[in-house]
Design a protein around this motif. Sequence first.
Motif, PDB file in Angstrom:
ATOM      1  N   ARG A 204      36.683  29.362  29.630  1.00 15.00           N
ATOM      2  CA  ARG A 204      38.947  29.422  29.068  1.00 15.00           C
ATOM      3  C   ARG A 204      38.882  28.156  27.884  1.00 15.00           C
ATOM      4  NH1 ARG A 204      42.384  33.195  29.206  1.00 15.00           N
ATOM      5  NH2 ARG A 204      42.001  34.819  30.459  1.00 15.00           N
ATOM      6  N   GLU A 304      52.259  26.293  39.591  1.00 13.35           N
ATOM      7  CA  GLU A 304      53.007  28.293  38.809  1.00 13.35           C
ATOM      8  C   GLU A 304      53.504  28.586  37.693  1.00 13.35           C
ATOM      9  OE1 GLU A 304      52.621  30.415  42.493  1.00 13.35           O
ATOM     10  OE2 GLU A 304      50.692  29.285  43.474  1.00 13.35           O
ATOM     11  N   GLU A 305      54.641  27.586  37.736  1.00 16.36           N
ATOM     12  CA  GLU A 305      55.528  27.612  36.730  1.00 16.36           C
ATOM     13  C   GLU A 305      55.660  27.384  35.516  1.00 16.36           C
ATOM     14  OE1 GLU A 305      59.135  29.651  36.949  1.00 16.36           O
ATOM     15  OE2 GLU A 305      58.827  29.664  38.490  1.00 16.36           O
ATOM     16  N   ARG A 308      51.921  27.086  31.983  1.00 20.60           N
ATOM     17  CA  ARG A 308      51.761  29.126  31.719  1.00 20.60           C
ATOM     18  C   ARG A 308      50.784  29.156  30.976  1.00 20.60           C
ATOM     19  NH1 ARG A 308      56.371  31.867  32.471  1.00 20.60           N
ATOM     20  NH2 ARG A 308      54.468  33.384  32.632  1.00 20.60           N
ATOM     21  N   THR A 537      43.812  34.213  51.499  1.00 20.92           N
ATOM     22  CA  THR A 537      43.767  35.598  51.168  1.00 20.92           C
ATOM     23  C   THR A 537      44.232  35.986  49.753  1.00 20.92           C
ATOM     24  OG1 THR A 537      45.735  36.453  51.825  1.00 20.92           O
ATOM     25  CG2 THR A 537      43.909  36.978  53.404  1.00 20.92           C
ATOM     26  N   GLY A 538      44.504  35.246  49.553  1.00 15.99           N
ATOM     27  CA  GLY A 538      45.814  35.226  48.290  1.00 15.99           C
ATOM     28  C   GLY A 538      46.845  36.173  47.946  1.00 15.99           C
ATOM     29  N   ASN A 544      47.333  31.693  46.438  1.00 18.29           N
ATOM     30  CA  ASN A 544      47.322  32.942  45.722  1.00 18.29           C
ATOM     31  C   ASN A 544      46.002  33.491  45.238  1.00 18.29           C
ATOM     32  OD1 ASN A 544      46.394  31.046  43.625  1.00 18.29           O
ATOM     33  ND2 ASN A 544      48.273  31.364  41.811  1.00 18.29           N
ATOM     34  N   SER A 545      45.464  32.923  45.784  1.00 19.36           N
ATOM     35  CA  SER A 545      43.259  33.076  45.562  1.00 19.36           C
ATOM     36  C   SER A 545      42.580  33.052  47.034  1.00 19.36           C
ATOM     37  CB  SER A 545      42.858  32.463  44.130  1.00 19.36           C
ATOM     38  OG  SER A 545      42.886  30.718  44.798  1.00 19.36           O
ATOM     39  N   ALA A 546      41.497  32.796  47.405  1.00 18.05           N
ATOM     40  CA  ALA A 546      40.745  33.235  47.931  1.00 18.05           C
ATOM     41  C   ALA A 546      39.194  32.434  47.610  1.00 18.05           C
ATOM     42  CB  ALA A 546      40.684  34.098  49.029  1.00 18.05           C
ATOM     43  N   ALA A 551      38.064  37.760  41.671  1.00 16.78           N
ATOM     44  CA  ALA A 551      39.161  36.720  41.398  1.00 16.78           C
ATOM     45  C   ALA A 551      39.075  35.840  41.619  1.00 16.78           C
ATOM     46  CB  ALA A 551      40.430  37.753  41.841  1.00 16.78           C
ATOM     47  N   ASN A 555      38.119  35.614  35.745  1.00 16.01           N
ATOM     48  CA  ASN A 555      39.250  34.968  34.880  1.00 16.01           C
ATOM     49  C   ASN A 555      39.534  33.331  34.004  1.00 16.01           C
ATOM     50  OD1 ASN A 555      41.321  35.953  33.392  1.00 16.01           O
ATOM     51  ND2 ASN A 555      43.091  36.949  34.094  1.00 16.01           N
TER      52      ASN A 555
ATOM     53  N   GLU B 173      34.408  46.484  42.269  1.00 16.08           N
ATOM     54  CA  GLU B 173      34.762  45.246  42.737  1.00 16.08           C
ATOM     55  C   GLU B 173      34.809  45.319  44.295  1.00 16.08           C
ATOM     56  OE1 GLU B 173      35.063  43.352  40.159  1.00 16.08           O
ATOM     57  OE2 GLU B 173      35.266  41.344  41.098  1.00 16.08           O
ATOM     58  N   ARG B 204      48.121  45.639  46.274  1.00 15.47           N
ATOM     59  CA  ARG B 204      48.928  44.594  46.133  1.00 15.47           C
ATOM     60  C   ARG B 204      50.340  45.013  45.909  1.00 15.47           C
ATOM     61  NH1 ARG B 204      48.189  39.558  44.763  1.00 15.47           N
ATOM     62  NH2 ARG B 204      46.184  38.880  43.144  1.00 15.47           N
ATOM     63  N   ARG B 308      57.437  37.406  36.937  1.00 12.74           N
ATOM     64  CA  ARG B 308      56.346  36.513  37.672  1.00 12.74           C
ATOM     65  C   ARG B 308      55.973  36.855  38.990  1.00 12.74           C
ATOM     66  NH1 ARG B 308      56.843  31.259  35.619  1.00 12.74           N
ATOM     67  NH2 ARG B 308      54.859  31.426  36.984  1.00 12.74           N
ATOM     68  N   ALA B 551      37.461  41.286  35.805  1.00 12.43           N
ATOM     69  CA  ALA B 551      39.245  40.761  35.403  1.00 12.43           C
ATOM     70  C   ALA B 551      39.788  42.137  35.250  1.00 12.43           C
ATOM     71  CB  ALA B 551      39.110  39.551  34.413  1.00 12.43           C
ATOM     72  N   ALA B 554      40.221  42.625  39.424  1.00 10.32           N
ATOM     73  CA  ALA B 554      39.441  41.573  40.566  1.00 10.32           C
ATOM     74  C   ALA B 554      40.738  41.469  41.291  1.00 10.32           C
ATOM     75  CB  ALA B 554      38.666  41.015  40.201  1.00 10.32           C
ATOM     76  N   ASN B 555      42.160  41.660  40.223  1.00  9.56           N
ATOM     77  CA  ASN B 555      42.854  40.852  41.366  1.00  9.56           C
ATOM     78  C   ASN B 555      43.720  41.666  41.539  1.00  9.56           C
ATOM     79  OD1 ASN B 555      44.215  38.325  42.264  1.00  9.56           O
ATOM     80  ND2 ASN B 555      44.205  37.463  40.554  1.00  9.56           N
ATOM     81  N   ARG B 558      43.683  42.096  46.984  1.00  6.55           N
ATOM     82  CA  ARG B 558      42.884  41.446  47.880  1.00  6.55           C
ATOM     83  C   ARG B 558      41.865  41.392  48.753  1.00  6.55           C
ATOM     84  NH1 ARG B 558      42.444  37.400  44.423  1.00  6.55           N
ATOM     85  NH2 ARG B 558      42.076  36.598  46.499  1.00  6.55           N
ATOM     86  N   THR B 559      41.268  40.495  49.826  1.00  6.50           N
ATOM     87  CA  THR B 559      40.806  41.568  51.077  1.00  6.50           C
ATOM     88  C   THR B 559      41.289  40.603  52.444  1.00  6.50           C
ATOM     89  OG1 THR B 559      38.823  41.454  49.158  1.00  6.50           O
ATOM     90  CG2 THR B 559      38.179  41.708  51.952  1.00  6.50           C
TER      91      THR B 559
END
Lengths: 566, 566
Positions: A204, A304-305, A308, A537-538, A544-546, A551, A555, B173, B204, B308, B551, B554-555, B558-559
Motif C-alpha cells: 500500500r 477512523e474519521e 481517510r 472480533t471487529g 474494527n479488526s481482530a 481481513a 487489504n 475465506e 455483517r 461510514r 480483500a 474477508a471483511n 467477522r468470526t
Amino acid sequence: MSAAVTHPLVAELVERHRATLEAAVDAAAKRDYWSPYPEFPKAYGESAAADGKAAFESLLNRPFELPGHPADGDLVGGEASPYGVELGIGYPHAGPDALIAALSAARPAWAAAGPLTRAAVALEILARINARSHEFAHAVMHTTGQAHAMAFQAGGPHAQDRGLEAVAYAYAEQTRLPESAGWTKPQGKRDPLVMTKEFTVVPRGLALLIGCNTFPTWNGFPGLFASLATGNPVLVKPHPRAVLPLALTVRIAREVLAEAGFDPNVVCLAAEHEGGTVARTLAVRPEIKLIDYTGSTAFGDWLEENARQAEVYTEKAGVNSVVVDSTGDYKGMLNNLAFSLSLYSGQMCTTPQNLLIPRTGIDTDQGAKSYDEVVRDLAAAVEGLLSDDARATAVLGAVVNPGVLQRSAAAAGGEYGELALAPRAVEHAEFPGATVRTPALVKLDADKPDDRAVFRSECFGPVSFAVAVENTAAAVELLRDTVRTQGAMSAAAYTTSPEVEAALVEAALDSGVSLSLNLTGGVYANQTAAFSDLHGTGANPAANSAYCDGAFVANRFRTVEIRRHS
Amino acid sequence: MSAAVTHPLVAELVERHRATLEAAVDAAAKRDYWSPYPEFPKAYGESAAADGKAAFESLLNRPFELPGHPADGDLVGGEASPYGVELGIGYPHAGPDALIAALSAARPAWAAAGPLTRAAVALEILARINARSHEFAHAVMHTTGQAHAMAFQAGGPHAQDRGLEAVAYAYAEQTRLPESAGWTKPQGKRDPLVMTKEFTVVPRGLALLIGCNTFPTWNGFPGLFASLATGNPVLVKPHPRAVLPLALTVRIAREVLAEAGFDPNVVCLAAEHEGGTVARTLAVRPEIKLIDYTGSTAFGDWLEENARQAEVYTEKAGVNSVVVDSTGDYKGMLNNLAFSLSLYSGQMCTTPQNLLIPRTGIDTDQGAKSYDEVVRDLAAAVEGLLSDDARATAVLGAVVNPGVLQRSAAAAGGEYGELALAPRAVEHAEFPGATVRTPALVKLDADKPDDRAVFRSECFGPVSFAVAVENTAAAVELLRDTVRTQGAMSAAAYTTSPEVEAALVEAALDSGVSLSLNLTGGVYANQTAAFSDLHGTGANPAANSAYCDGAFVANRFRTVEIRRHS
C-alpha cells in the motif's frame, strides 16, 4: 527484482526460517496450541535472566542509539517506570518530513522484495527479539507496570507469537495467487488462446503503528509485522510512556534489515515528548496508507474519521461482562474470577468489568448462594489471592498512570457505589516507589439508573462492578446490549444450564463478542493465545479488526497483473 | 442451527454443487482458464435461443411479478431499450423502511445457515440463471445496448463466472478456520490445559448492491454473491435504465431461497423511477453494513465519504492508456486495438481511451511508421472492422445514454481536437430505433495544455485520443501519472524492447494498474476472465477493490469464538 533479493543473507534467512513459517501457517489453520517461543524464562539459558537485566540497565540514563536513523539532534524521552524509577533514556527525534522521506526512500526495495524474503526477514527480527526476551521483560515491566513474570511472557514470547501469527497470515494471503500462471482457452477448431499471467503483490505505501502504554509489544507486533510482511515500511510511534520496548524492536529490525541488504529505514521510530501530537500529524499524511492503533476510543474514532487516505485498524475501549448464572465448581469460579480481576491490576482491555449476578442468587455445587454471598465470597477470593504482599505484587504489577490511580481512589471513596471490597495499597519489596493497588469490587444494581450510568462506562483499572440483575435472562440481555453499545474485548459466563448456555452463545454471536464459558482452571477470560484464539472480533464498537484473520492482512497490499501471450 | 439447514433441498443442493464449488476454489488458486458455464449460445440446446427470446418477450409490457416481495402497490419502471423499444415493465415498489424490515426479518436464518449451505444455494441460483442465459441476453441487450452476442456472453456466462468466483472466495475465506478445534497446552508435570474452541462466521448485516447501466450482471454479480455467500441479505438497487437483468436475478434467487426453506426476502429489489435518489437514502441506513457500487466517481466518492457505517466496495471512472512503442505484428496490433476501441462502442470501464504514440513514430515489422501513419492506419483498421453495417452493429451495440451520444457528437464537431476518424451513424437492420455510432479518433498532443485537459478527463463512450508524446519514456511517465491521478481500470502496451517492457511493468506496478502486453490476437485489453484475471486492482483511484481477491470477501463477515474446557 532488486539487489537486495540476492543478498546472501536473504537466502540463508529463508532456509533458517522456512520450517517455522510453514508451521505457523499450519498452526493458524488448525488452532491447536502452538508456539516456537518458549514462555518459561529458564528456557533461555542459565545466564539469560541476569544478562537480560544487565542489558536493560545498560540502556538507562543515556541516549538510545539508532545508527543511520533520521535525527535532528534533539533527544526526547522522559519515561518513568511505574515502579518509581526514571529511565532517563533519550531517543533520537526527527520531524515528520524527515521520517517520511527516510521511509519513502527505503520503500521501493522492500516493496519489491517479495513475500518470502520479507517473511524470512521478519522471522529473523522476531528470533532476535525472542533471544532477548529477558531484556524486553524489564523494558516492558518498567514502562507498563506489568509484574515481571507477566512482562516476560506477555511482553516477550506471547507478543512474539502474535507478531509471527501476523507474518504467517500475511505470507499466506500474499501467496494465494501464483506468481505466474499459464492460461489456455480452447477455441474449438482454432488454436487455443494461450497467455502467461504474472501476479505481483503491490504494498500500500507507508504504515504507521501507534503504540499503547500497557502492551506496547503485544498490541504493537501484530500491526507492525503485518504491515512489514506485506511490504510496507513502518513508522513506529510509541506511547510516550512506553517507548523502550518498541525502540528496542525498531533497533533490532533495523539491524536485521541492514544485514540483509535493505535500507534500515524500512522501520523508523517517531519518538516524542509526552503530550506531543505527532500521531495526529502523521496519521493524515498522504504517504501513510496503513494505521494500526490501540488506545482510547476518542482518538481511535478520530483516526477512523480523519485518516481517510489510510486503512485504519483500531482497538479501542470496551466494557467486558461476565454472566454468573450457576456453576458446578464454585471455588474454581471464584478463584478464576479473582485472578482475572487482579491480573495486572485490571489494566487489560480484556479484564472483566461487570459481573452480572441475579439478585435472587445462583445455584452452585455448594448449594444456593445469594447475590450477597457470591459478592462476599468473590471479595474473599481476591483477598486470599493477594493476602501476601510479594504474591500480590507478582500478580498486580503497578498502576500504570494517574488516571487509573484516580479511579481506584474514587472507588475507595465510595464514588461508584457500595464497596464489597476496598482497594488496598501494597508495598513493593524491591521497588518502594511502585504504586500498587488491589482491586476494588463495587455493588451496583442494574435497575437503578445512577448505577447503570456507572457500569455502562469503561472504568479502566482495578475496579469491577458486581451488578445485581433481575435474573439470568436479564443478565444475558444486558451482556448483549452492553457489547452492542459500548463494545467489548471479551465476555465470559458461568452456567450449568444448557438452555442458558445456548442463550449466551446466541447473544455473543448476535452482539459480536467472543465468549469464554465456565473457566475454573488455568485459563482466564482476559487471555488469548495466538494461533488459536482470536483477540477481539471487529464486530462490536471496541475494535474494527481482530488478531489475526484474513481481513487483518488482505487489504495491506493489492495485486497487479501483467499478462502477455506465451 | 436453524430449521432451514435441515431442509431436504439444502442437502441435495450441497451434493449437486459441491464438485463445482471445489473446482471453483481450485481454479481461483491456479488461474488457468476455467468455467462451468459454456459461452457458446448453442451449448444451451436447440430451442434455447428461441425459448429465451420468447421468455424475454413475455416479460414486456406488464407488471414484473415478485411473489412475497414488499410492495406498496406502486409500479415503477420506464426502461427504454437503446435499440428503440419501450420495455413497458412495471416493478413492484416499496419504501426503504419496508424493504429493510423484510431483509432484517430474513437475516437471522440466513446468517445462521453457514458457509456450505449458503454456497450451495448461491450455486443453485447461478445454475438457474445460467440455464436462462438466452433470456438474460435479451434483458441485458435491451437495457445496456450491448450487441446480442456480447450481451449473451458478458451478461450471461461471463457474469455468472464472476458470481461463482465471488462465492468460491467467500466460501474459502469463511472456512479458513475450523468450526471447532481442540487446544491442548502442556503444563510441564501438571495436567495439560485442554479446551474446545468453536469459530462461527458472523455476517455483517444487510448488503446493498447499487447496479450500473452498462453491465448490470457482470458488475453486479460479484458483490451480490460475495455478500450473499457470507450471510448478508442483499438489497438490489438496479440502475433505473437497467432493472430487468437484476430483477430477473432477484426473482430467481428468491425462488431458490424459498425452495430451500429460507425467507425469500434474503434478496429484495429496490426499483425506482429514473432520477430517484433511493440509493442515497439506503446507503446511510444503519442496517446497511456492506455496499457494492459501480458507476460515476462522484457518487462513488460520496458513498466512501458518507456511508461510514458500511464497508464500501467501489468501481468508479478512470482513464485507460495504451503505450505504443513498437511492435513485431503491426497488423495484429492495429486490428486488436480497432476491436478494443469499437467493442460496445467504447462503453466499457476498461476501454482504452488514450493511445500514447511517440511523435517521432514507432518501429514495426513493416518498417518505421510515423505518428501520422500509425493514427491513419488505426483509423483504417477501425473503418475496415466496421465497414459492413451488420458486422458493425454486432460489434458496436447501441449507445446507452444521451451523455455518450453527446460526446460522440462533440468529437464529430471537432470539440476535442482534430479528427483522425469521424464517427459514423450506423443503421441497425433489425432495430431501426437503435442509436449506433462508430468510434471517433481524435489527434491530441501531450505537450499542449489544452489537449492535456481533454485527454486527462474520462471521455466515456466511442471517443479515443491518439496522443502524440515526446518519446516512449514520456509515454510511460504519462501512463504512470494518469493512473495515479485519474485512475484506470486497464492499461496496455506494445513494445518489442525488453527495456521498454521492463519500464512499463515498473510503471504499472508503481501506479497500481494491471497491464496487457502486445495483444495482437483474440484477447483484448478491455476483457478480463474470471478465475484468471483480476478486474481492477484497488490500487489506483478508479476502484477501491478488485474482482476477486481475499480483500473483496474477508471483511464481509467477522468470526466469533466460543471456548470452554473440554
